[in-house]
Design an enzyme around this catalytic site. Structure first.
Site, PDB file in Angstrom:
ATOM      1  N   HIS A 137     -30.809 -33.826  40.506  1.00  0.00           N
ATOM      2  CA  HIS A 137     -29.419 -33.374  40.638  1.00  0.00           C
ATOM      3  C   HIS A 137     -28.521 -34.549  41.026  1.00  0.00           C
ATOM      4  O   HIS A 137     -27.498 -34.809  40.406  1.00  0.00           O
ATOM      5  CB  HIS A 137     -29.302 -32.278  41.695  1.00  0.00           C
ATOM      6  CG  HIS A 137     -27.868 -32.000  42.047  1.00  0.00           C
ATOM      7  ND1 HIS A 137     -27.049 -31.214  41.270  1.00  0.00           N
ATOM      8  CD2 HIS A 137     -27.090 -32.465  43.068  1.00  0.00           C
ATOM      9  CE1 HIS A 137     -25.821 -31.189  41.804  1.00  0.00           C
ATOM     10  NE2 HIS A 137     -25.822 -31.940  42.893  1.00  0.00           N
ATOM     11  N   HIS A 142     -24.774 -36.715  39.357  1.00  0.00           N
ATOM     12  CA  HIS A 142     -23.608 -37.348  39.994  1.00  0.00           C
ATOM     13  C   HIS A 142     -23.368 -38.798  39.604  1.00  0.00           C
ATOM     14  O   HIS A 142     -22.220 -39.269  39.670  1.00  0.00           O
ATOM     15  CB  HIS A 142     -23.783 -37.329  41.526  1.00  0.00           C
ATOM     16  CG  HIS A 142     -23.483 -36.015  42.162  1.00  0.00           C
ATOM     17  ND1 HIS A 142     -22.196 -35.537  42.333  1.00  0.00           N
ATOM     18  CD2 HIS A 142     -24.298 -35.071  42.698  1.00  0.00           C
ATOM     19  CE1 HIS A 142     -22.234 -34.357  42.939  1.00  0.00           C
ATOM     20  NE2 HIS A 142     -23.499 -34.047  43.170  1.00  0.00           N
ATOM     21  N   GLU A 183     -18.862 -31.139  41.515  1.00  0.00           N
ATOM     22  CA  GLU A 183     -20.039 -30.303  41.207  1.00  0.00           C
ATOM     23  C   GLU A 183     -19.852 -29.480  39.933  1.00  0.00           C
ATOM     24  O   GLU A 183     -20.788 -29.392  39.137  1.00  0.00           O
ATOM     25  CB  GLU A 183     -20.353 -29.365  42.380  1.00  0.00           C
ATOM     26  CG  GLU A 183     -20.803 -30.067  43.655  1.00  0.00           C
ATOM     27  CD  GLU A 183     -22.142 -30.824  43.519  1.00  0.00           C
ATOM     28  OE1 GLU A 183     -22.527 -31.483  44.483  1.00  0.00           O
ATOM     29  OE2 GLU A 183     -22.787 -30.760  42.451  1.00  0.00           O
TER      30      GLU A 183
HETATM   31  N1  HBI Z   1     -25.440 -34.737  51.601  1.00  0.00           N
HETATM   32  N2  HBI Z   1     -27.055 -35.968  50.469  1.00  0.00           N
HETATM   33  C1  HBI Z   1     -25.956 -35.184  50.438  1.00  0.00           C
HETATM   34  N3  HBI Z   1     -25.401 -34.853  49.257  1.00  0.00           N
HETATM   35  C2  HBI Z   1     -24.301 -34.061  49.190  1.00  0.00           C
HETATM   36  O1  HBI Z   1     -23.789 -33.772  48.086  1.00  0.00           O
HETATM   37  C3  HBI Z   1     -23.729 -33.586  50.386  1.00  0.00           C
HETATM   38  C4  HBI Z   1     -24.331 -33.949  51.587  1.00  0.00           C
HETATM   39  N4  HBI Z   1     -23.826 -33.501  52.742  1.00  0.00           N
HETATM   40  C5  HBI Z   1     -22.612 -32.737  52.805  1.00  0.00           C
HETATM   41  C6  HBI Z   1     -22.105 -32.330  51.483  1.00  0.00           C
HETATM   42  N5  HBI Z   1     -22.625 -32.781  50.352  1.00  0.00           N
HETATM   43  C7  HBI Z   1     -20.955 -31.355  51.437  1.00  0.00           C
HETATM   44  O2  HBI Z   1     -20.202 -31.403  52.624  1.00  0.00           O
HETATM   45  C8  HBI Z   1     -20.037 -31.642  50.283  1.00  0.00           C
HETATM   46  O3  HBI Z   1     -19.398 -30.429  49.984  1.00  0.00           O
HETATM   47  C9  HBI Z   1     -19.047 -32.665  50.596  1.00  0.00           C
HETATM   48 FE    FE Z   2     -24.228 -32.425  44.260  1.00  0.00          FE
END
Ligand code: HBI
Ligand code: FE
Length: 277
Positions: A137, A142, A183
Site C-alpha cells: 500500500h 503512495h 488516499e
Molecule cells: N503512519 N506510517 C504511517 N502511514 C500513514 O499513512 C499514516 C501514519 N500515521 C498517521 C496517519 N497516516 C493519519 O493521521 C493520516 O490521516 C495523516
Molecule cells: Fe496510505
C-alpha cells in the site's frame, strides 16, 4: 508532548499491530533491513503484476510516469535506491517505518519531504484486503505520485500545516483532506478522461475499478472546504470520491486556505454525509 516509542510500541502490541515498533528510533523510523525471502518476492510480484494491469488503464499519467522513473516493480524496492531517484525529481525520500506511526511524527516527516513506508509485506493469503497499511500500500500506492511536482509540494505543505490544524482541534478535518486526496483522490483534467491517483485506489484491485469506472460511484468536484467537512468510513468503498481538475488546483487551494478560520468554524459541526455532498 508526543508519545514515546516505548509507550507507542506497547499500544501497538496491545492492538495486535504487526510491526516491530521497539526497533524504532525516536522519529519512529527503522532500517528497511532488506532481508526478504523468495516467498515475499513472489508475493510482491503477484501484487504488482495484478495491480499493474489496472493502473495502466485507470491511473493518472503522472502516477505511471512515476512508476517508470523509480524503476521496475519486479523486486521489492530498496528504499535508499528509490530515494536517490525520487530526491533528484522532487526532493522527496523514503524512510522505513514498522507501520502506522503517531500523527505528529508522520506529519513532521511529510513536512521534511520524507515519506514513511512500511517495511513488511502482507502474506499471500491477504492479497485482497489488509487492515494495516503494508509496504505494498505505502510504496505501490503512495510513492510514484510523489514524482508529480505540484502534488509533491502539496504533501510537504500538508505535513507542515497539519500540526496547526490539530492544535486548533481540527484533527478530523485535516485527516479528511489527506483521505480524500492522498488516499482516494481522482483527477479529471479539462476534456480529459477520469483517472485515479489516491494510494487507497492504486493499491486496491476492486475499488480502483469502482471509483473510476462504476456508474454507482459518487464523484464530486473537489472543493477543499467541502472535503474537510465530509466524513468517511475506512472499511468499505468510499461513498464519495473528490475529483481534482489538476494537481495545481490542490496545492493552490491548500496554500490559499485560511486553515485557522475554517477549523474554528466547523470543527464541532456534524460531518457532511459523503453520500449526499
Ligand atoms: N503512519 N506510517 C504511517 N502511514 C500513514 O499513512 C499514516 C501514519 N500515521 C498517521 C496517519 N497516516 C493519519 O493521521 C493520516 O490521516 C495523516
Ligand atoms: Fe496510505
Amino acid at each position: 508532548m508526543e508519545i514515546s516509542v516505548q509507550d507507542y510500541a506497547r499500544e501497538c502490541a496491545e492492538q495486535g499491530l504487526r510491526g516491530d515498533y521497539l526497533a524504532c528510533r525516536s522519529d519512529f523510523t527503522v532500517e528497511q533491513s532488506y532481508d526478504y525471502d523468495d516467498a515475499q518476492q513472489r508475493v510482491w510480484r503477484l501484487l504488482c503484476d495484478r495491480q499493474t494491469e489496472l493502473t495502466q488503464r485507470l491511473a493518472h499519467k503522472s502516477y505511471l510516469d512515476g512508476v517508470e522513473a523509480l524503476g521496475l516493480l519486479e523486486r521489492i524496492p530498496d528504499f535508499d535506491e528509490v530515494s536517490d531517484k525520487l530526491r533528484a525529481r522532487t526532493g522527496w525520500e523514503l524512510v522505513a517505518v514498522p507501520g502506522l506511526i503517531p500523527a505528529q511524527p508522520f506529519f513532521d516527516h511529510l513536512a521534511n519531504r520524507r515519506f514513511p513506508v512500511t517495511n513488511w509485506l502482507r502474506h499471500e493469503d491477504e492479497l485482497d484486503y489488509i487492515v494495516e497499511p503494508d509496504m505494498f500500500h505505502d510504496f505501490f500506492g503512495h510513492v510514484p505520485i510523489l514524482t508529480q511536482p505540484q502534488f509533491a509540494d502539496f504533501m510537504q505543505m500538508y505535513g507542515a500545516r497539519a500540526g496547526d490544524a490539530i492544535a486548533l482541534g481540527g484533527d478530523e478535518m485535516i485527516t479528511r483532506l489527506y483521505w480524500y486526496t492522498s488516499e482516494f483522490g481522482l483527477i479529471q483534467e479539462p476534456g480529459g478522461p477520469m483517472k485515479a491517483f489516491g494510494a487507497g485506489l492504486m493499491s486496491s484491485y476492486s475499488e480502483l475499478k469502482f471509483a473510476v469506472e462504476s456508474a454507482d460511484a459518487h464523484r464530486v468536484p473537489f472543493d477543499i472546504e467541502t472535503v474537510m467537512r465530509t466524513g468517511y468510513e475506512i472499511d468499505k468503498f468510499q461513498r464519495a470520491y473528490f475529483v481534482l481538475p489538476s494537481f495545481e488546483a490542490l496545492s493552490e487551494a491548500f496554500s490559499a486556505l485560511d486553515l485557522e478560520a475554517l477549523v474554528k468554524r466547523w470543527k464541532d459541526a456534524e460531518p457532511l454525509d459523503p453520500a449526499t455532498v
